[in-house]
Design an enzyme around this catalytic site. Structure first.
Site, PDB file in Angstrom:
ATOM      1  N   VAL A  89       0.704  -1.233  -0.031  1.00  0.00           N
ATOM      2  CA  VAL A  89      -0.006  -0.058   0.090  1.00  0.00           C
ATOM      3  C   VAL A  89       0.796   1.124  -0.175  1.00  0.00           C
ATOM      4  CG1 VAL A  89      -1.764   1.430   1.444  1.00  0.00           C
ATOM      5  CG2 VAL A  89      -1.851  -1.153   1.078  1.00  0.00           C
ATOM      6  N   ALA A  92       2.505   1.730  -3.624  1.00  0.00           N
ATOM      7  CA  ALA A  92       1.466   2.116  -4.431  1.00  0.00           C
ATOM      8  C   ALA A  92       1.053   3.556  -4.316  1.00  0.00           C
ATOM      9  CB  ALA A  92       0.151   1.157  -4.222  1.00  0.00           C
ATOM     10  N   GLU A  93       0.857   4.049  -2.862  1.00  0.00           N
ATOM     11  CA  GLU A  93       0.555   5.279  -2.504  1.00  0.00           C
ATOM     12  C   GLU A  93       1.603   6.390  -2.872  1.00  0.00           C
ATOM     13  OE1 GLU A  93      -2.603   6.359  -2.226  1.00  0.00           O
ATOM     14  OE2 GLU A  93      -3.928   5.044  -1.193  1.00  0.00           O
ATOM     15  N   SER A  94       2.530   6.119  -2.212  1.00  0.00           N
ATOM     16  CA  SER A  94       3.768   7.279  -2.032  1.00  0.00           C
ATOM     17  C   SER A  94       4.990   7.076  -2.485  1.00  0.00           C
ATOM     18  CB  SER A  94       3.728   7.817  -0.685  1.00  0.00           C
ATOM     19  OG  SER A  94       4.371   6.834   0.295  1.00  0.00           O
TER      20      SER A  94
END
Length: 195
Positions: A89, A92-94
């Site tokens: 996560v 994928a996010e940052s």
């Protein structure tokens, strides 16, 4: 208060936060939420309701994803999620950028929206530990809410739980489908390398 003074007030808060973030201002920044839900920032702690938001002093961002392993493993144990999923996560996010800000205003490693950060008691979304613990807590809550269905939890993390409920499944948004696919890809990679 007129529209001009609101703009000036918003500009002042923006300048204070920018200076604190860049290290140009050497003062702690505190925030509190009033009874109307309005978030206030100040450099003076006037009462216990003022919580630290940005600490002065130089902060060094992690240079490698492994630099966050201790926090990720602590969060995984505390909220009963796999560390590989948490890493996926964050990737994928940052892409492990603790200072990341999306065009929609999501902040930090797990890209918390400001109202979500407030709900999770994350005082400084750019602090890796606060952001990861808050983001993992939120993901864990979504996981439970959607009967341990990881795909629906990820969809809710990206698009919001209300949209998942309204669609009775993954919303038909390209961004959400792309997010889930990226998390799955990274998750498999982290599982293969043995976290």
């Amino acid at each position: 208060m007129g529209r001009t003074s609101c703009r000036i007030g918003g500009l002042a808060v923006g300048i204070i936060l920018f200076l604190a973030w860049t290290g140009a201002a050497m003062a702690d920044i505190y925030r509190y939420v009033d009874k109307n839900g309005v978030v206030h920032f100040t450099n003076i702690k006037k009462s216990e309701r003022h919580k630290p938001y940005i600490r002065s002093g130089k902060r060094v961002a992690a240079k490698r994803p492994q630099d966050y392993d201790a926090i990720i493993h602590r969060a995984a144990r505390r909220f009963n999620l796999q560390p590989e999923l948490i890493k996926a996560v964050i990737k994928a996010e940052s892409n492990f950028n603790s200072r990341a800000v999306s065009n929609k205003g999501a902040q930090g490693l797990m890209q918390l929206m400001p109202p979500t950060a407030v709900d999770l008691d994350v005082m400084n979304p750019f602090d890796p530990e606060q952001n990861i613990l808050g983001g993992v807590r939120y993901l864990s809550e979504l996981h439970k809410r959607f009967n341990n269905d990881t795909v629906l939890a990820l969809a809710a993390y990206n698009a919001g739980p209300e949209r998942v409920m309204a669609c009775q499944g993954v919303p038909p948004f390209k961004e959400t489908h792309d997010f889930i696919a990226r998390v799955k890809k990274f998750y498999l990679q982290y599982c293969r390398v043995g976290d």
